[in-house]
Write a protein that holds these residues in place. Structure first.
Motif, PDB file in Angstrom:
ATOM      1  N   GLU A  99      -6.960  -5.593 -10.663  1.00 31.26           N
ATOM      2  CA  GLU A  99      -6.584  -4.965  -9.404  1.00 31.26           C
ATOM      3  C   GLU A  99      -7.740  -5.071  -8.420  1.00 31.26           C
ATOM      4  OE1 GLU A  99      -5.671  -0.842  -9.805  1.00 31.26           O
ATOM      5  OE2 GLU A  99      -7.604  -0.342 -10.633  1.00 31.26           O
ATOM      6  N   PHE A 100      -7.409  -4.947  -7.152  1.00 38.47           N
ATOM      7  CA  PHE A 100      -8.440  -4.975  -6.122  1.00 38.47           C
ATOM      8  C   PHE A 100      -9.300  -3.727  -6.226  1.00 38.47           C
ATOM      9  CE2 PHE A 100      -5.340  -7.755  -3.965  1.00 38.47           C
ATOM     10  CZ  PHE A 100      -6.172  -8.842  -3.726  1.00 38.47           C
ATOM     11  N   THR A 101     -10.590  -3.886  -6.033  1.00 37.44           N
ATOM     12  CA  THR A 101     -11.455  -2.709  -5.955  1.00 37.44           C
ATOM     13  C   THR A 101     -11.232  -2.041  -4.612  1.00 37.44           C
ATOM     14  OG1 THR A 101     -13.261  -4.076  -5.129  1.00 37.44           O
ATOM     15  CG2 THR A 101     -13.235  -3.631  -7.482  1.00 37.44           C
ATOM     16  N   LYS A 102     -11.488  -0.754  -4.561  1.00 39.29           N
ATOM     17  CA  LYS A 102     -11.289  -0.006  -3.326  1.00 39.29           C
ATOM     18  C   LYS A 102     -12.455  -0.293  -2.377  1.00 39.29           C
ATOM     19  CE  LYS A 102      -9.679   4.128  -3.751  1.00 39.29           C
ATOM     20  NZ  LYS A 102      -9.584   5.564  -4.000  1.00 39.29           N
ATOM     21  N   ALA A 153      -0.795   0.821   1.510  1.00 38.38           N
ATOM     22  CA  ALA A 153       0.603   0.479   1.233  1.00 38.38           C
ATOM     23  C   ALA A 153       0.978   0.856  -0.201  1.00 38.38           C
ATOM     24  CB  ALA A 153       0.836  -1.010   1.463  1.00 38.38           C
ATOM     25  N   MET A 154       0.086   0.601  -1.142  1.00 39.22           N
ATOM     26  CA  MET A 154       0.354   0.934  -2.538  1.00 39.22           C
ATOM     27  C   MET A 154       0.553   2.444  -2.700  1.00 39.22           C
ATOM     28  SD  MET A 154      -2.025   0.188  -5.881  1.00 39.22           S
ATOM     29  CE  MET A 154      -3.352   1.240  -5.332  1.00 39.22           C
ATOM     30  N   ILE A 155      -0.287   3.222  -2.033  1.00 41.56           N
ATOM     31  CA  ILE A 155      -0.193   4.678  -2.130  1.00 41.56           C
ATOM     32  C   ILE A 155       1.080   5.188  -1.472  1.00 41.56           C
ATOM     33  CG2 ILE A 155      -1.240   6.837  -1.333  1.00 41.56           C
ATOM     34  CD1 ILE A 155      -3.978   5.340  -1.669  1.00 41.56           C
ATOM     35  N   LEU A 156       1.383   4.708  -0.271  1.00 38.71           N
ATOM     36  CA  LEU A 156       2.535   5.199   0.473  1.00 38.71           C
ATOM     37  C   LEU A 156       3.868   4.750  -0.109  1.00 38.71           C
ATOM     38  CD1 LEU A 156       1.226   4.775   4.105  1.00 38.71           C
ATOM     39  CD2 LEU A 156       1.655   6.920   2.902  1.00 38.71           C
ATOM     40  N   MET A 157       3.974   3.494  -0.492  1.00 39.03           N
ATOM     41  CA  MET A 157       5.270   2.964  -0.923  1.00 39.03           C
ATOM     42  C   MET A 157       5.534   3.127  -2.415  1.00 39.03           C
ATOM     43  SD  MET A 157       5.772  -0.403   1.488  1.00 39.03           S
ATOM     44  CE  MET A 157       4.609  -1.403   0.625  1.00 39.03           C
ATOM     45  N   HIS A 158       4.473   3.196  -3.224  1.00 42.74           N
ATOM     46  CA  HIS A 158       4.681   3.198  -4.672  1.00 42.74           C
ATOM     47  C   HIS A 158       3.997   4.357  -5.387  1.00 42.74           C
ATOM     48  CE1 HIS A 158       6.401  -0.750  -4.132  1.00 42.74           C
ATOM     49  NE2 HIS A 158       5.307  -1.142  -3.519  1.00 42.74           N
ATOM     50  N   ALA A 159       3.434   5.294  -4.634  1.00 45.71           N
ATOM     51  CA  ALA A 159       2.711   6.438  -5.215  1.00 45.71           C
ATOM     52  C   ALA A 159       1.609   5.960  -6.159  1.00 45.71           C
ATOM     53  CB  ALA A 159       3.666   7.393  -5.919  1.00 45.71           C
ATOM     54  N   GLY A 160       1.056   4.797  -5.873  1.00 53.41           N
ATOM     55  CA  GLY A 160      -0.003   4.238  -6.710  1.00 53.41           C
ATOM     56  C   GLY A 160      -1.360   4.720  -6.278  1.00 53.41           C
ATOM     57  N   ARG A 161      -2.345   4.488  -7.124  1.00 60.50           N
ATOM     58  CA  ARG A 161      -3.707   4.853  -6.775  1.00 60.50           C
ATOM     59  C   ARG A 161      -4.682   4.087  -7.662  1.00 60.50           C
ATOM     60  NH1 ARG A 161      -5.930   8.346 -10.405  1.00 60.50           N
ATOM     61  NH2 ARG A 161      -4.515   9.306 -11.852  1.00 60.50           N
ATOM     62  N   GLU A 162      -5.929   4.097  -7.262  1.00 65.34           N
ATOM     63  CA  GLU A 162      -6.991   3.495  -8.053  1.00 65.34           C
ATOM     64  C   GLU A 162      -7.334   4.434  -9.202  1.00 65.34           C
ATOM     65  OE1 GLU A 162      -8.786   0.568  -7.559  1.00 65.34           O
ATOM     66  OE2 GLU A 162      -7.390   0.075  -5.977  1.00 65.34           O
ATOM     67  N   ARG A 163      -7.653   3.884 -10.340  1.00 68.95           N
ATOM     68  CA  ARG A 163      -8.097   4.698 -11.467  1.00 68.95           C
ATOM     69  C   ARG A 163      -9.575   4.457 -11.714  1.00 68.95           C
ATOM     70  NH1 ARG A 163      -2.756   3.792 -12.917  1.00 68.95           N
ATOM     71  NH2 ARG A 163      -1.692   5.699 -13.474  1.00 68.95           N
ATOM     72  N   THR A 164     -10.247   5.483 -12.173  1.00 69.63           N
ATOM     73  CA  THR A 164     -11.649   5.351 -12.527  1.00 69.63           C
ATOM     74  C   THR A 164     -11.752   4.810 -13.953  1.00 69.63           C
ATOM     75  OG1 THR A 164     -11.794   7.576 -13.481  1.00 69.63           O
ATOM     76  CG2 THR A 164     -12.226   7.363 -11.098  1.00 69.63           C
ATOM     77  N   SER A 165     -12.954   4.420 -14.335  1.00 70.41           N
ATOM     78  CA  SER A 165     -13.192   3.950 -15.696  1.00 70.41           C
ATOM     79  C   SER A 165     -12.795   5.011 -16.715  1.00 70.41           C
ATOM     80  CB  SER A 165     -14.667   3.574 -15.857  1.00 70.41           C
ATOM     81  OG  SER A 165     -14.928   3.155 -17.174  1.00 70.41           O
TER      82      SER A 165
END
Length: 79
Positions: free
Chosen positions: A20-23, A33-45
């Motif tokens: 995945e792309f780093t933030k 777009a990922m957060i708004l459309m898919h409720a996605g988010r970055e995860r930490t290690s």
């Protein structure tokens, strides 16, 4: 749930790669777009490690460069 299902059918030598792309500012539109459309988010290690353990997997490699894409490799925990 998905990681658990995948882990169940993995062979002992299988590897699961998550890319995945780093933030960062360059990919902010993609992340928004990922957060708004898919409720996605970055995860930490630590979050990836918790998810892996819950599914019976372990992290065997991870890289989080400041720009570009991160990679997390998981393998099945062998008893």
């Amino acid at each position: 749930k998905l990681l658990t299902k995948v882990a169940r059918v993995m062979a002992p030598s299988s590897r699961l790669l998550i890319q995945e792309f780093t933030k960062n500012a360059a990919s902010s539109t993609t992340h928004a777009a990922m957060i708004l459309m898919h409720a996605g988010r970055e995860r930490t290690s630590a979050e990836w490690r918790d998810l892996a353990a819950f599914a019976g997997l372990e992290i065997t490699f991870e890289a989080y460069p400041p720009n570009g894409e991160c990679v997390v490799e998981m393998r099945k925990v062998l008893n």
